[in-house]
Design an enzyme around this catalytic site. Structure first.
Site, PDB file in Angstrom:
ATOM      1  N   HIS A  59     -68.026  74.486  65.579  1.00 27.98           N
ATOM      2  CA  HIS A  59     -67.356  74.888  66.819  1.00 27.98           C
ATOM      3  C   HIS A  59     -65.907  75.204  66.451  1.00 27.98           C
ATOM      4  O   HIS A  59     -65.194  74.353  65.920  1.00 27.98           O
ATOM      5  CB  HIS A  59     -67.427  73.782  67.869  1.00 27.98           C
ATOM      6  CG  HIS A  59     -68.825  73.451  68.283  1.00 27.98           C
ATOM      7  ND1 HIS A  59     -69.299  72.155  68.356  1.00 27.98           N
ATOM      8  CD2 HIS A  59     -69.863  74.252  68.632  1.00 27.98           C
ATOM      9  CE1 HIS A  59     -70.567  72.176  68.743  1.00 27.98           C
ATOM     10  NE2 HIS A  59     -70.929  73.431  68.917  1.00 27.98           N
ATOM     11  N   GLU A  62     -62.587  72.966  67.125  1.00 27.53           N
ATOM     12  CA  GLU A  62     -62.567  71.544  66.747  1.00 27.53           C
ATOM     13  C   GLU A  62     -61.798  71.419  65.433  1.00 27.53           C
ATOM     14  O   GLU A  62     -62.370  71.407  64.344  1.00 27.53           O
ATOM     15  CB  GLU A  62     -63.996  71.011  66.658  1.00 27.53           C
ATOM     16  CG  GLU A  62     -64.701  71.084  68.015  1.00 27.53           C
ATOM     17  CD  GLU A  62     -66.148  70.627  67.981  1.00 27.53           C
ATOM     18  OE1 GLU A  62     -66.620  70.212  66.907  1.00 27.53           O
ATOM     19  OE2 GLU A  62     -66.807  70.688  69.035  1.00 27.53           O
ATOM     20  N   HIS A 151     -67.120  66.971  63.578  1.00 32.79           N
ATOM     21  CA  HIS A 151     -66.834  67.562  64.883  1.00 32.79           C
ATOM     22  C   HIS A 151     -65.782  66.747  65.629  1.00 32.79           C
ATOM     23  O   HIS A 151     -65.523  65.587  65.304  1.00 32.79           O
ATOM     24  CB  HIS A 151     -68.104  67.581  65.752  1.00 32.79           C
ATOM     25  CG  HIS A 151     -69.131  68.561  65.318  1.00 32.79           C
ATOM     26  ND1 HIS A 151     -69.319  69.769  65.946  1.00 32.79           N
ATOM     27  CD2 HIS A 151     -70.034  68.523  64.294  1.00 32.79           C
ATOM     28  CE1 HIS A 151     -70.300  70.429  65.342  1.00 32.79           C
ATOM     29  NE2 HIS A 151     -70.744  69.684  64.337  1.00 32.79           N
ATOM     30  N   GLU A 215     -68.651  62.590  65.050  1.00 28.24           N
ATOM     31  CA  GLU A 215     -67.729  62.916  66.139  1.00 28.24           C
ATOM     32  C   GLU A 215     -66.470  62.075  65.953  1.00 28.24           C
ATOM     33  O   GLU A 215     -66.532  60.847  65.920  1.00 28.24           O
ATOM     34  CB  GLU A 215     -68.381  62.622  67.489  1.00 28.24           C
ATOM     35  CG  GLU A 215     -69.572  63.504  67.815  1.00 28.24           C
ATOM     36  CD  GLU A 215     -69.184  64.919  68.219  1.00 28.24           C
ATOM     37  OE1 GLU A 215     -67.979  65.166  68.423  1.00 28.24           O
ATOM     38  OE2 GLU A 215     -70.090  65.768  68.336  1.00 28.24           O
TER      39      GLU A 215
END
Length: 334
Positions: A59, A62, A151, A215
């Site tokens: 993404h 990010e 991420h 994450e």
């Protein structure tokens, strides 16, 4: 510093390097493979038989994980980090990175395990290229294979740093790998129980790698990631690359969760009954009406200790609009 250490700079400028292969002073080979893709290979005498794939920017907005990989590459190019592992650095959605957007048309992390073949456009082509780069990198026999896909999240989280562990029929989740994540600062791990279409699902299911989506906090623009503390992860990655990782088997403090259900959006009539700013890992009471869709489809909370992660009612029809998870124990680990 060697020019190939500036992979991020080259990628954001959309430029190819003049030299595709460079050697550090201590014989580490850096090889540019394609846009946003660089392989690091230690001298044969130092190679410890491990292969590490580090990806970020799947993404494009990010940025904290992208900056982390950039720092590691700089360290290798300067000779400060001395690899004993082969390492493949991948920046995923390079055009979205240049625009500072999550994606252009399609979410790249929903295009793996063959899903890209059912779509058209540059992001489907990029997912296919990333699969091929990973397949080629992990093609050498007799080596350990590890993939971390880094991420940051769209929304805040009650547990800021956590990992998602893919699933494959016949494979057990590894206690050793979870202890490694615990040492790297992960506070929780979600043990998945079905196949998926993410990058790590592809490398775990198809390439026999140990693979994790990590994450690391809230998504912010380049240069604004002071609030994202990745120091423990950065140290652990350096140790893995250099082959100096301390042994650990401790899961102390690591929270484990299992997937209970996925909430799938079937139509434009889909309603998610949560505040727009709800945080990941928010608890939901039994009996709560979580979502509704066509044909009187209703998601009502039935589980004890249920929590929600990745709620997103704006996904395309047919995709996951949230995951319901419940606490689990280490009894399920191998």
């Amino acid at each position: 510093m060697l020019a190939l250490g500036k992979l991020l700079e080259l990628t954001l400028a959309g430029r190819e390097p003049a030299q595709k292969i460079q050697l550090t002073v201590d014989g580490v080979q850096m090889r540019w493979l394609s846009e946003g893709a660089l392989e690091v290979r230690p001298p044969e005498a130092r190679d410890n038989g491990s292969d590490l794939l580090l990806s970020s920017g799947i993404h494009g907005n990010e940025t904290a994980p992208i900056e982390l990989l950039d720092r590691l590459l700089h360290g290798i190019a300067r000779g400060e980090i001395k690899p004993r592992s082969r390492v493949l650095f991948l920046f995923g959605n390079t055009e979205a990175m240049r625009r500072g957007e999550r994606y252009l048309e399609l979410d790249v992390n929903r295009l793996f395990n063959g899903r890209h073949e059912k779509n058209i456009g540059p992001e489907a082509m990029r997912a296919a290229e990333l699969e091929q780069l990973a397949r080629s990198f992990f093609s050498l026999p007799g080596r350990s294979r590890l993939h971390y896909d880094l991420h940051t999240a769209i929304r805040g989280s009650k547990i800021e740093q956590f990992a998602l562990y893919p699933w494959k029929e016949g494979r057990q989740h590894s206690r050793h790998q979870l202890a490694r994540l615990n040492a790297a600062g992960m506070q929780a791990v979600l043990l998945q129980n079905k196949t998926s279409i993410t990058f790590t699902a592809f490398t775990y299911e198809q390439l026999e790698a140990e693979a994790f989506t990590l994450e690391l906090g809230k998504a912010r623009p380049f240069g604004q990631n002071q609030g994202v503390n990745v120091s423990r992860l950065e140290l652990r990655l350096k140790q893995i690359i250099e082959g100096t990782e301390p042994e650990t088997d401790s899961l102390d403090g690591l929270k484990l969760f299992a997937v209970s259900r996925e909430v799938i959006k079937h139509s434009d009539a889909f309603l998610l009954h949560l505040p727009a700013d709800v945080e990941n890992f928010s608890e939901l009471e039994k009996g709560y009406l979580l979502a509704e869709d066509v044909a009187k489809t209703r998601w009502v909370i039935e589980e004890e200790g249920a929590r929600i992660i990745f709620p997103n009612p704006k996904v395309k029809n047919g995709l996951r609009a949230g995951i319901l998870i419940v606490p689990t124990t280490d009894a399920v680990l191998g």
